[in-house]
Design a protein around this motif. Structure first.
Motif, PDB file in Angstrom:
ATOM      1  N   PHE A  61      19.880  14.590  75.451  1.00 17.52           N
ATOM      2  CA  PHE A  61      20.460  13.844  76.569  1.00 17.52           C
ATOM      3  C   PHE A  61      21.973  13.907  76.461  1.00 17.52           C
ATOM      4  O   PHE A  61      22.526  13.762  75.366  1.00 17.52           O
ATOM      5  CB  PHE A  61      20.035  12.375  76.502  1.00 17.52           C
ATOM      6  CG  PHE A  61      18.573  12.163  76.699  1.00 17.52           C
ATOM      7  CD1 PHE A  61      18.048  12.023  77.983  1.00 17.52           C
ATOM      8  CD2 PHE A  61      17.704  12.121  75.618  1.00 17.52           C
ATOM      9  CE1 PHE A  61      16.690  11.827  78.173  1.00 17.52           C
ATOM     10  CE2 PHE A  61      16.345  11.935  75.803  1.00 17.52           C
ATOM     11  CZ  PHE A  61      15.828  11.783  77.076  1.00 17.52           C
ATOM     12  N   PHE A  62      22.629  14.089  77.598  1.00 17.88           N
ATOM     13  CA  PHE A  62      24.085  13.980  77.602  1.00 17.88           C
ATOM     14  C   PHE A  62      24.454  12.630  78.199  1.00 17.88           C
ATOM     15  O   PHE A  62      24.090  12.318  79.338  1.00 17.88           O
ATOM     16  CB  PHE A  62      24.741  15.105  78.404  1.00 17.88           C
ATOM     17  CG  PHE A  62      26.235  15.030  78.337  1.00 17.88           C
ATOM     18  CD1 PHE A  62      26.901  15.449  77.195  1.00 17.88           C
ATOM     19  CD2 PHE A  62      26.976  14.495  79.389  1.00 17.88           C
ATOM     20  CE1 PHE A  62      28.287  15.351  77.101  1.00 17.88           C
ATOM     21  CE2 PHE A  62      28.364  14.387  79.299  1.00 17.88           C
ATOM     22  CZ  PHE A  62      29.017  14.820  78.155  1.00 17.88           C
ATOM     23  N   LEU A  63      25.174  11.821  77.425  1.00 20.16           N
ATOM     24  CA  LEU A  63      25.340  10.416  77.787  1.00 20.16           C
ATOM     25  C   LEU A  63      26.751  10.024  78.202  1.00 20.16           C
ATOM     26  O   LEU A  63      27.049   8.841  78.359  1.00 20.16           O
ATOM     27  CB  LEU A  63      24.918   9.547  76.596  1.00 20.16           C
ATOM     28  CG  LEU A  63      23.494   9.798  76.105  1.00 20.16           C
ATOM     29  CD1 LEU A  63      23.275   9.098  74.775  1.00 20.16           C
ATOM     30  CD2 LEU A  63      22.475   9.316  77.114  1.00 20.16           C
ATOM     31  N   GLY A  64      27.636  11.016  78.354  1.00 13.28           N
ATOM     32  CA  GLY A  64      28.986  10.677  78.809  1.00 13.28           C
ATOM     33  C   GLY A  64      29.984  10.653  77.679  1.00 13.28           C
ATOM     34  O   GLY A  64      29.935  11.510  76.797  1.00 13.28           O
ATOM     35  N   GLU A  65      30.846   9.648  77.695  1.00 11.65           N
ATOM     36  CA  GLU A  65      31.971   9.645  76.759  1.00 11.65           C
ATOM     37  C   GLU A  65      31.545   9.348  75.313  1.00 11.65           C
ATOM     38  O   GLU A  65      30.518   8.714  75.065  1.00 11.65           O
ATOM     39  CB  GLU A  65      33.033   8.636  77.207  1.00 11.65           C
ATOM     40  CG  GLU A  65      32.518   7.228  77.274  1.00 11.65           C
ATOM     41  CD  GLU A  65      33.565   6.258  77.819  1.00 11.65           C
ATOM     42  OE1 GLU A  65      34.743   6.629  77.882  1.00 11.65           O
ATOM     43  OE2 GLU A  65      33.186   5.128  78.173  1.00 11.65           O
ATOM     44  N   VAL A  66      32.366   9.828  74.387  1.00  8.53           N
ATOM     45  CA  VAL A  66      32.117   9.616  72.960  1.00  8.53           C
ATOM     46  C   VAL A  66      31.894   8.127  72.683  1.00  8.53           C
ATOM     47  O   VAL A  66      32.644   7.286  73.167  1.00  8.53           O
ATOM     48  CB  VAL A  66      33.309  10.143  72.130  1.00  8.53           C
ATOM     49  CG1 VAL A  66      33.205   9.687  70.676  1.00  8.53           C
ATOM     50  CG2 VAL A  66      33.358  11.661  72.211  1.00  8.53           C
ATOM     51  N   GLY A  67      30.879   7.803  71.926  1.00  9.78           N
ATOM     52  CA  GLY A  67      30.528   6.418  71.627  1.00  9.78           C
ATOM     53  C   GLY A  67      29.189   6.056  72.273  1.00  9.78           C
ATOM     54  O   GLY A  67      28.429   5.239  71.749  1.00  9.78           O
ATOM     55  N   ASN A  68      28.886   6.714  73.394  1.00  8.24           N
ATOM     56  CA  ASN A  68      27.643   6.396  74.094  1.00  8.24           C
ATOM     57  C   ASN A  68      26.389   6.822  73.336  1.00  8.24           C
ATOM     58  O   ASN A  68      25.327   6.225  73.493  1.00  8.24           O
ATOM     59  CB  ASN A  68      27.647   7.021  75.491  1.00  8.24           C
ATOM     60  CG  ASN A  68      28.542   6.250  76.448  1.00  8.24           C
ATOM     61  OD1 ASN A  68      29.091   5.212  76.088  1.00  8.24           O
ATOM     62  ND2 ASN A  68      28.689   6.761  77.667  1.00  8.24           N
TER      63      ASN A  68
END
Lengths: 293, 293, 293, 293
Positions: free
Chosen positions: D158-165
């Motif tokens: 899954f690609f979840l957006g910004e670093v940390g997500n």
């Protein structure tokens, strides 16, 4: 003023003595009649059955141990109902549930009598000192008429409206109390494990905005893990449960009370039922299973 | 006795005035220097920087608004450290976290000075009346030497051991307080929905074993849904969180505090952050979404 | 095999149809007799009263809507008891409480009959598909004899011992379910407020160790704040309450279930009683009062 | 496709082997270099330092044990940064906190590189089977380019957006999981004390709407009070705590998770830290102090 008094347990006896000392004419009855003797020595008359007491007196106060006793004194053979009639007033100061209270109320009223439920807050010492808090509900005219007796037995009486409200008020107060003692236990445990002196915590609390007689009275024993029973943990848990059930009925969500209730339930499963409700500290503190796993 | 006093906010000013009135020689400093004037009129000297105050005085008391202010006064240009040396004592009465306190302590000690953290329990009124509760920790000899000043500012001072213990004690007390106000709110809501008078509940509580100044002070406003801010809900929630974190560290499970904390968090999400922490009553009571669903 | 079937509501009708389709001879009865017609067209016989059905059949299955209906069919005029006798077996598949179940059981047994409680897990669709889970308790010989009918109506039957255990097993399962949907709601709310996609969360959950049909079925509707009622929130709350009461009885402390129960209670106070129990998401998410305070 | 692979612990080794078996050219490095040998036998190249691997490869995957290891491999002598430059991509699949992830991300980007955090859900077995769930966040172009490697190592990315997500999503999932296992434990305890068979409860659950792999896998061991460690209780508690802290930040009140967290904390105080997180059943069930009081 003349009153009948049914039930001479620890509480009832202290209350009847106070009435006698303050000039009331009192006719007493107790299931074990021998318990009446001491009162008779102090000037009381004695009735051999509840019915006899009711026949003789206009106002009858009852202080029985539990709902079955309260019901039996009213509905049983030679019971209150046999002589209840217009003009008489029945004041039940026993701690009973709403259903019991309502049942007694209806029976008294059907006979033409008036009814007042009047459970008290406070235990032996306040009873002896005439310092009870009286939570009355039912017939207001009867409440007004017997106020002189409440003045003698309690430091304050409240009239709370319809029958059942006395019991409910007691539940609300006990629920807050149960959550408080659990929060207090958590604080004591946290202080201890954090390297703070529990005695100092008690001192700090005593000086601040949340200082209260319960922390002051029970705290020093709790930190020694002593829980001399004033109010058994199982009764506290029962009151928490009934208060939560009342919340169910009237749609109030009470997560803190629910968490405290589960702590008391854990206390019961740990065998603490008959210790003081402050033994919930044992539940919070407890970490003894460590070695067994 | 001569003391320096850094920080003349609401609390600091009241404390410094008490010192002056009781015969202390006080040299004050405040970031906004104009706030010093009133104190100078009452007999104080003034320093133009923290360093200058430290240079002049053996004992320096600080009462700053928050950790950044406390750090800046010590570590900043013209700050406390520049003149700190053997023979001097620094007493930080600000409410700061353990990390901040420890950092300041280490710096002071490295310079040869002695350090005491001494956060207080109590707000404006007790500060003015010299009735604060002082939770001191750190250097015991310094604590003993400055006791005369604590006698003037507070009704009671406690020495709690190593630096950090003052902050921890405050957390424990505030955690109990937060659980209590939530339990109290649940009781008020339950009474109301059960048809009992909330005012009568307050009266009953006031006479019983759990009577305490907080219920007495805040109760009447709460039942009118007024929450004038003495201690903001968001700060109460922060203290609950920190107390739970401390419990995490020292392995104490505290389900009642956790439930209360979630109620305060809900309060924040409902926009009550800056109201008094007693506004948690709004969270318990709240049922306004009904119409929207 | 020949069976009587009492009660043709949504569930009962589907179950009776399955029996007919699988070669059972079925005699049906329903309070509103017209509901029998469709079954008669499919080959069923009809009885005009419960007593008539019992007279005709050795095994009688009941699927009534609630405890009063279950009691009335047995104890009422022309009811089951009038024809109950040695050799007959009565299987009550209604969802009733332990007290009701026990009362019916005793009456049946006193007449010489055998009794089985057999509440089911599953609603309309599984009933139609013969995929119910049957939680039976009571007479084991009767259970064994009617197993062919359970094979047709359910995908699996369990024999759980004495009467009452069927109801208890249902409570345990529903309690876990209620805590799970609340935990799921908390996760959905946390994801949303943290800037994560709720849809992605559902996808991630679906692939992992806690994937389950309920999350998969209800999740997509919940994130649109839609809660089409499969199991009403008020019934879920009732089951949580009963499970907690059972825990009271047997001394099991269940803080997670207690917290979930309070969330459902809040849901009721917010007007969500008749929505699906997944509407507890609304309780977790809710922050609408903000603007009003 | 050619990739560098840093870290050959249990997880890393299994992942690297999968890459080799699927035709990737892999250059491996491990702090203890001898652990590289097995991979070299299977066709891998070896780098003697992280820097050497980065110099040689366009894409570098890291699978380190914890935040300090992840930081040291990047920032240490002969570390990743020394050879990081435009055109290269760094994919950190270690489980680290947001702060660590962000720090690494910024350093990589400053050198001209691209960064992806990609923690995984799943342990040894899914790693060996190429069935991990990959929670990626950061540079989307890098994500797209290395998808062939994710296809080999995982069943789904899954690609979840910004670093940390990535880290946040893991927390949300683990929080739901922690509440579920506690609810499950409460159900198991309630069944047992109510006289129901726990094995039957597992069977009933397995057939219903809340059936899930975790109950199925762990249930049979739990009822025997065996908790072979797949995910240590102390790590579960840490994730509950971090999820609750995230809820603090974004203003989501989560009373069920809070109650579950306190149960895990009690588990730690009972000495269960290193057992599987399903040992929270021991906390629920525990009533051993009875005899001691």
């Amino acid at each position: 003023m003349e009153v009948g008094f049914l039930g001479l347990g620890i509480m009832g006896k202290a209350m009847a003595v106070n009435l006698l000392r303050n000039g009331f004419k009192v006719t007493v009855w107790n299931r074990t009649l021998s318990r009446c003797e001491e009162l008779v020595e102090q000037g009381a008359s004695m009735g051999s059955t509840p019915a006899e007491v009711v026949k003789k007196c206009k106002y009858i106060i009852a202080m029985l141990s539990d709902p079955p006793a309260a019901l039996s004194v009213v509905f049983g053979k030679d019971g209150v109902l046999e002589q209840m009639c217009t003009g008489k007033g029945y004041i039940d100061m026993s701690t009973v549930d709403t259903v019991t209270s309502t049942k007694i109320s209806e029976a008294i009223i059907e006979k033409g009598g008036r009814f007042l439920e009047a459970p008290v807050s406070g235990s032996k010492k306040p009873a002896e000192d005439g310092q009870l808090i009286i939570l009355a509900a039912g017939d207001k005219s009867l409440y007004d008429e017997v106020m002189p007796s409440f003045d003698v037995m309690g430091k304050k009486a409240f009239f709370l409206g319809e029958v059942g409200n006395g019991a409910k008020m007691k539940l609300v107060v006990n629920m807050i109390m149960g959550s408080m003692i659990t929060a207090f236990s958590e604080g004591l445990a946290l202080a201890d494990k954090s390297g703070l002196s529990q005695t100092t915590l008690l001192d700090v609390l005593e000086l601040g905005a949340i200082a209260n007689p319960m922390f002051k009275l029970k705290g020093p024993a709790m930190i020694q893990e002593k829980f001399p029973t004033a109010f058994p943990l199982k009764h506290q848990q029962k009151d928490m449960r009934l208060a939560l059930a009342l919340g169910d009925e009237v749609e109030v969500s009470m997560p803190v009370a629910a968490a405290a209730n589960e702590a008391f339930k854990k206390g019961i499963s740990l065998g603490l039922s008959d210790q003081d409700f402050s033994a919930v500290y044992q539940v919070v503190k407890e970490s003894s299973a460590a070695s067994k796993v």
